[in-house]
Design a protein around this motif. Structure first.
Motif, PDB file in Angstrom:
ATOM      1  N   LEU A  70       0.743 -25.511  30.840  1.00  0.00           N
ATOM      2  CA  LEU A  70      -0.190 -26.145  29.907  1.00  0.00           C
ATOM      3  C   LEU A  70       0.167 -27.613  29.693  1.00  0.00           C
ATOM      4  CD1 LEU A  70      -0.551 -23.306  27.252  1.00  0.00           C
ATOM      5  CD2 LEU A  70      -2.227 -23.994  28.968  1.00  0.00           C
ATOM      6  N   ILE A  71       1.450 -27.909  29.627  1.00  0.00           N
ATOM      7  CA  ILE A  71       1.866 -29.302  29.482  1.00  0.00           C
ATOM      8  C   ILE A  71       1.430 -30.116  30.689  1.00  0.00           C
ATOM      9  CG2 ILE A  71       3.897 -30.815  29.452  1.00  0.00           C
ATOM     10  CD1 ILE A  71       5.262 -28.732  27.694  1.00  0.00           C
ATOM     11  N   ALA A  72       1.615 -29.563  31.881  1.00  0.00           N
ATOM     12  CA  ALA A  72       1.197 -30.261  33.096  1.00  0.00           C
ATOM     13  C   ALA A  72      -0.301 -30.481  33.098  1.00  0.00           C
ATOM     14  CB  ALA A  72       1.630 -29.467  34.327  1.00  0.00           C
ATOM     15  N   ALA A  73      -1.064 -29.479  32.674  1.00  0.00           N
ATOM     16  CA  ALA A  73      -2.518 -29.612  32.625  1.00  0.00           C
ATOM     17  C   ALA A  73      -2.938 -30.685  31.623  1.00  0.00           C
ATOM     18  CB  ALA A  73      -3.159 -28.273  32.272  1.00  0.00           C
ATOM     19  N   ALA A  74      -2.255 -30.717  30.456  1.00  0.00           N
ATOM     20  CA  ALA A  74      -2.592 -31.719  29.443  1.00  0.00           C
ATOM     21  C   ALA A  74      -2.286 -33.119  29.953  1.00  0.00           C
ATOM     22  CB  ALA A  74      -1.828 -31.432  28.158  1.00  0.00           C
ATOM     23  N   GLN A  75      -1.151 -33.279  30.655  1.00  0.00           N
ATOM     24  CA  GLN A  75      -0.810 -34.597  31.188  1.00  0.00           C
ATOM     25  C   GLN A  75      -1.779 -35.026  32.289  1.00  0.00           C
ATOM     26  OE1 GLN A  75       4.021 -34.579  30.304  1.00  0.00           O
ATOM     27  NE2 GLN A  75       3.293 -34.856  32.369  1.00  0.00           N
ATOM     28  N   ALA A  76      -2.461 -34.059  32.896  1.00  0.00           N
ATOM     29  CA  ALA A  76      -3.467 -34.375  33.902  1.00  0.00           C
ATOM     30  C   ALA A  76      -4.842 -34.608  33.293  1.00  0.00           C
ATOM     31  CB  ALA A  76      -3.539 -33.251  34.945  1.00  0.00           C
ATOM     32  N   GLY A  77      -4.938 -34.506  31.964  1.00  0.00           N
ATOM     33  CA  GLY A  77      -6.188 -34.812  31.283  1.00  0.00           C
ATOM     34  C   GLY A  77      -6.982 -33.623  30.811  1.00  0.00           C
ATOM     35  N   ALA A  78      -6.472 -32.395  31.006  1.00  0.00           N
ATOM     36  CA  ALA A  78      -7.208 -31.212  30.576  1.00  0.00           C
ATOM     37  C   ALA A  78      -7.131 -31.065  29.061  1.00  0.00           C
ATOM     38  CB  ALA A  78      -6.656 -29.965  31.259  1.00  0.00           C
ATOM     39  N   SER A  79      -8.173 -30.510  28.492  1.00  0.00           N
ATOM     40  CA  SER A  79      -8.178 -30.251  27.054  1.00  0.00           C
ATOM     41  C   SER A  79      -7.725 -28.821  26.800  1.00  0.00           C
ATOM     42  CB  SER A  79      -9.578 -30.463  26.470  1.00  0.00           C
ATOM     43  OG  SER A  79     -10.514 -29.595  27.094  1.00  0.00           O
ATOM     44  N   MET A  80      -7.134 -28.605  25.612  1.00  0.00           N
ATOM     45  CA  MET A  80      -6.644 -27.289  25.258  1.00  0.00           C
ATOM     46  C   MET A  80      -7.722 -26.508  24.508  1.00  0.00           C
ATOM     47  SD  MET A  80      -3.517 -26.995  26.427  1.00  0.00           S
ATOM     48  CE  MET A  80      -4.201 -27.884  27.863  1.00  0.00           C
ATOM     49  N   GLY A  81      -7.800 -25.224  24.780  1.00  0.00           N
ATOM     50  CA  GLY A  81      -8.711 -24.340  24.078  1.00  0.00           C
ATOM     51  C   GLY A  81      -7.942 -23.408  23.158  1.00  0.00           C
ATOM     52  N   VAL A  82      -7.911 -22.126  23.528  1.00  0.00           N
ATOM     53  CA  VAL A  82      -7.222 -21.132  22.703  1.00  0.00           C
ATOM     54  C   VAL A  82      -5.759 -20.968  23.100  1.00  0.00           C
ATOM     55  CG1 VAL A  82      -9.376 -19.870  22.346  1.00  0.00           C
ATOM     56  CG2 VAL A  82      -7.873 -19.221  24.240  1.00  0.00           C
ATOM     57  N   GLU A  83      -5.313 -21.754  24.060  1.00  0.00           N
ATOM     58  CA  GLU A  83      -3.937 -21.575  24.552  1.00  0.00           C
ATOM     59  C   GLU A  83      -2.874 -21.680  23.450  1.00  0.00           C
ATOM     60  OE1 GLU A  83      -6.231 -23.409  25.962  1.00  0.00           O
ATOM     61  OE2 GLU A  83      -6.357 -22.952  28.105  1.00  0.00           O
ATOM     62  N   PRO A  84      -2.987 -22.623  22.494  1.00  0.00           N
ATOM     63  CA  PRO A  84      -1.979 -22.650  21.428  1.00  0.00           C
ATOM     64  C   PRO A  84      -1.890 -21.341  20.644  1.00  0.00           C
ATOM     65  CG  PRO A  84      -3.182 -24.711  21.478  1.00  0.00           C
ATOM     66  CD  PRO A  84      -3.893 -23.783  22.410  1.00  0.00           C
ATOM     67  N   SER A  85      -3.020 -20.645  20.497  1.00  0.00           N
ATOM     68  CA  SER A  85      -2.983 -19.343  19.821  1.00  0.00           C
ATOM     69  C   SER A  85      -2.176 -18.343  20.624  1.00  0.00           C
ATOM     70  CB  SER A  85      -4.416 -18.816  19.608  1.00  0.00           C
ATOM     71  OG  SER A  85      -5.127 -19.619  18.691  1.00  0.00           O
ATOM     72  N   ILE A  86      -2.313 -18.386  21.944  1.00  0.00           N
ATOM     73  CA  ILE A  86      -1.538 -17.483  22.796  1.00  0.00           C
ATOM     74  C   ILE A  86      -0.050 -17.783  22.664  1.00  0.00           C
ATOM     75  CG2 ILE A  86      -1.107 -16.792  25.190  1.00  0.00           C
ATOM     76  CD1 ILE A  86      -4.055 -17.488  25.772  1.00  0.00           C
ATOM     77  N   LEU A  87       0.317 -19.059  22.685  1.00  0.00           N
ATOM     78  CA  LEU A  87       1.723 -19.435  22.562  1.00  0.00           C
ATOM     79  C   LEU A  87       2.296 -18.990  21.221  1.00  0.00           C
ATOM     80  CD1 LEU A  87       1.719 -23.069  24.038  1.00  0.00           C
ATOM     81  CD2 LEU A  87       2.068 -20.895  25.231  1.00  0.00           C
ATOM     82  N   LYS A  88       1.506 -19.129  20.167  1.00  0.00           N
ATOM     83  CA  LYS A  88       1.983 -18.746  18.841  1.00  0.00           C
ATOM     84  C   LYS A  88       2.206 -17.239  18.766  1.00  0.00           C
ATOM     85  CE  LYS A  88       1.907 -18.089  14.176  1.00  0.00           C
ATOM     86  NZ  LYS A  88       1.748 -16.854  13.390  1.00  0.00           N
ATOM     87  N   ILE A  89       1.265 -16.459  19.269  1.00  0.00           N
ATOM     88  CA  ILE A  89       1.400 -15.001  19.220  1.00  0.00           C
ATOM     89  C   ILE A  89       2.631 -14.550  19.988  1.00  0.00           C
ATOM     90  CG2 ILE A  89       0.376 -12.812  19.963  1.00  0.00           C
ATOM     91  CD1 ILE A  89      -2.387 -14.105  19.465  1.00  0.00           C
ATOM     92  N   ARG A  90       2.722 -14.943  21.244  1.00  0.00           N
ATOM     93  CA  ARG A  90       3.818 -14.460  22.071  1.00  0.00           C
ATOM     94  C   ARG A  90       5.160 -15.017  21.604  1.00  0.00           C
ATOM     95  NH1 ARG A  90       4.544 -10.722  23.310  1.00  0.00           N
ATOM     96  NH2 ARG A  90       5.562 -10.854  25.353  1.00  0.00           N
ATOM     97  N   GLY A  91       5.176 -16.284  21.186  1.00  0.00           N
ATOM     98  CA  GLY A  91       6.432 -16.868  20.734  1.00  0.00           C
ATOM     99  C   GLY A  91       6.991 -16.163  19.523  1.00  0.00           C
ATOM    100  N   THR A  92       6.136 -15.841  18.551  1.00  0.00           N
ATOM    101  CA  THR A  92       6.631 -15.178  17.346  1.00  0.00           C
ATOM    102  C   THR A  92       6.996 -13.725  17.626  1.00  0.00           C
ATOM    103  OG1 THR A  92       4.328 -14.728  16.687  1.00  0.00           O
ATOM    104  CG2 THR A  92       5.388 -16.684  15.763  1.00  0.00           C
ATOM    105  N   GLU A  93       6.249 -13.059  18.492  1.00  0.00           N
ATOM    106  CA  GLU A  93       6.599 -11.678  18.833  1.00  0.00           C
ATOM    107  C   GLU A  93       7.966 -11.608  19.521  1.00  0.00           C
ATOM    108  OE1 GLU A  93       2.128  -9.711  19.460  1.00  0.00           O
ATOM    109  OE2 GLU A  93       3.256 -10.461  21.196  1.00  0.00           O
ATOM    110  N   ILE A  94       8.211 -12.529  20.441  1.00  0.00           N
ATOM    111  CA  ILE A  94       9.496 -12.550  21.147  1.00  0.00           C
ATOM    112  C   ILE A  94      10.633 -12.863  20.184  1.00  0.00           C
ATOM    113  CG2 ILE A  94      10.839 -13.825  22.875  1.00  0.00           C
ATOM    114  CD1 ILE A  94       8.165 -14.089  24.458  1.00  0.00           C
ATOM    115  N   ALA A  95      10.428 -13.843  19.290  1.00  0.00           N
ATOM    116  CA  ALA A  95      11.474 -14.197  18.326  1.00  0.00           C
ATOM    117  C   ALA A  95      11.794 -13.018  17.418  1.00  0.00           C
ATOM    118  CB  ALA A  95      11.045 -15.410  17.507  1.00  0.00           C
ATOM    119  N   GLN A  96      10.774 -12.324  16.944  1.00  0.00           N
ATOM    120  CA  GLN A  96      11.017 -11.164  16.090  1.00  0.00           C
ATOM    121  C   GLN A  96      11.731 -10.055  16.849  1.00  0.00           C
ATOM    122  OE1 GLN A  96       7.056 -10.380  14.560  1.00  0.00           O
ATOM    123  NE2 GLN A  96       7.460 -11.537  12.695  1.00  0.00           N
TER     124      GLN A  96
END
Length: 391
Positions: free
Chosen positions: A302-328
């Protein structure tokens, strides 16, 4: 656009690691690695060290005190800070409010508040959630009425992190009760010593005082403390929540916890047994590591895509869900590792300390909040269902 270069990134990592070895106070590092409760002085002290190097706010524009780093460099920097045992930068000022002021604040607001944020002269808290208005933030009821050159504010906020330390708050206030839910809300800056503001502590499950209720009774705030246009605060609030999207998974923190879990599982107990020799537990560690590495690769894509000019959609929601589940999951595994195979901490290497059992239990209890704050994981799934799947 600066493209990814493996050699350049290795040099950048080496620079960051060298700085952390020299600048991070050993006593502070030990507190972080032992999962001790940090004080305001701990956090402010580290932020002042970062600011002296010019690294407190890497995402800011260079003329305002930023670094000019790419999103990938910022990601690498934050990952190395986590792994080294540095405290997390308290986000409300540098990472959340500052970008909103840069985009929507008046020149006077930017000139006054941005330097104070960099210098840690102000400690900001966030007045968003209310009783009954947490993940459904647009239903907030704290109201502000224009009287002359002031807003007169009445209402209540809750789950206000570290409001007991704060001298300022950025706050959402309903200023047009006749407008639709997402409209008629203003983004207001206020001094916490203003008459009519009262802070009451909320003690969390782990016994710590981290969050608070904040009550407003006829609090008079000058209209020049409204950010942007009156009644347009919802737009600014959404912009604020969009910042730091690549750090939603806090992967560096989980990598550090995974390393601790492996050390604990590999350390023999008083009878010479190792939890890592338990096939089922070793399998659970491996499965968690696979999940974490997959999240890391997804974030880097996603970082590479953003640096290439792509816009973000729901991806931050995916990162938040999986990141918090893994941390817990990691916090639960760490507590389980304190069971019948409790490692012998006295034989652990001094440079890789094991956290005290009480601290790991406290963290487990505290981290139950991760899947709730910042928009609960249930709400994040609704966002994905609506905007990505069209449901």
């Amino acid at each position: 656009m600066q493209m990814f270069n493996r050699e350049a990134e290795a040099g950048f990592r080496a620079e960051v690691r060298g700085f952390l070895r020299e600048a991070l106070p050993p006593a502070l590092r030990q507190k972080v690695l032992e999962h001790a409760v940090l004080t305001k002085d701990d956090l402010v002290g580290w932020q002042k060290i970062l600011n002296a190097r010019g690294w407190l706010a890497p995402g800011w524009p260079v003329p305002l005190g930023g670094t000019g780093w790419t999103p990938r460099q910022i990601y690498v920097f934050e990952e190395e800070c986590w792994l080294a045992g540095a405290p997390e930068v308290f986000a409300f000022g540098p990472k959340m409010l500052a970008p909103v002021l840069m985009q929507h604040g008046s020149e006077a607001q930017k000139a006054y508040f941005l330097p104070r944020i960099l210098a840690s002269d102000d400690w900001w808290c966030q007045g968003y959630s209310e009783p009954g208005s947490g993940s459904d933030l647009a239903s907030l009821r704290t109201r502000g009425v224009v009287e002359g050159g002031h807003l007169v504010i009445d209402g209540q906020k809750t789950w206000t992190t570290y409001a007991q330390y704060a001298n300022r708050m950025f706050c959402l206030v309903r200023t047009d009760p006749e407008a639709k839910q997402q409209e008629g809300i203003s983004f207001v800056l206020m001094d916490m010593d203003t008459p009519g503001i009262r802070v009451r502590p909320l003690i969390l499950l782990d016994g710590t005082h981290e969050v608070n209720e904040v009550f407003f009774d006829q609090v008079r705030v000058p209209l020049e403390n409204v950010v942007g246009e009156l009644h347009k605060g919802w737009t600014y609030a959404k912009a604020l929540l969009g910042h730091e999207r690549f750090n939603a998974g806090k992967i560096g923190r989980s990598l550090r916890e995974l390393a601790l879990l492996k050390r604990m599982a590999a350390q023999p107990d008083m009878l010479g047994r190792r939890l890592l020799d338990n096939p089922r537990f070793a399998e659970r560690i491996a499965a968690t590591e696979v999940d974490l590495l997959a999240l890391e690769k997804t974030t880097l894509r996603l970082i590479a895509a953003a640096q290439a000019g792509a816009s973000m959609g729901v991806e931050p929601s995916i990162l938040k869900i999986r990141g918090t589940e893994i941390a817990q999951n990691l916090s639960a595994l760490l507590v389980e590792a304190l069971g019948p195979y409790q490692p012998n901490a006295e034989s652990a290497p001094a440079e890789e300390p094991l956290a005290p059992p009480a601290s790991l239990v406290r963290q487990y209890l505290n981290w139950r909040k991760l899947s709730i704050y910042g928009g609960s994981n249930e709400v994040q799934r609704n966002i994905i269902a609506k905007f990505a799947l069209g449901l």
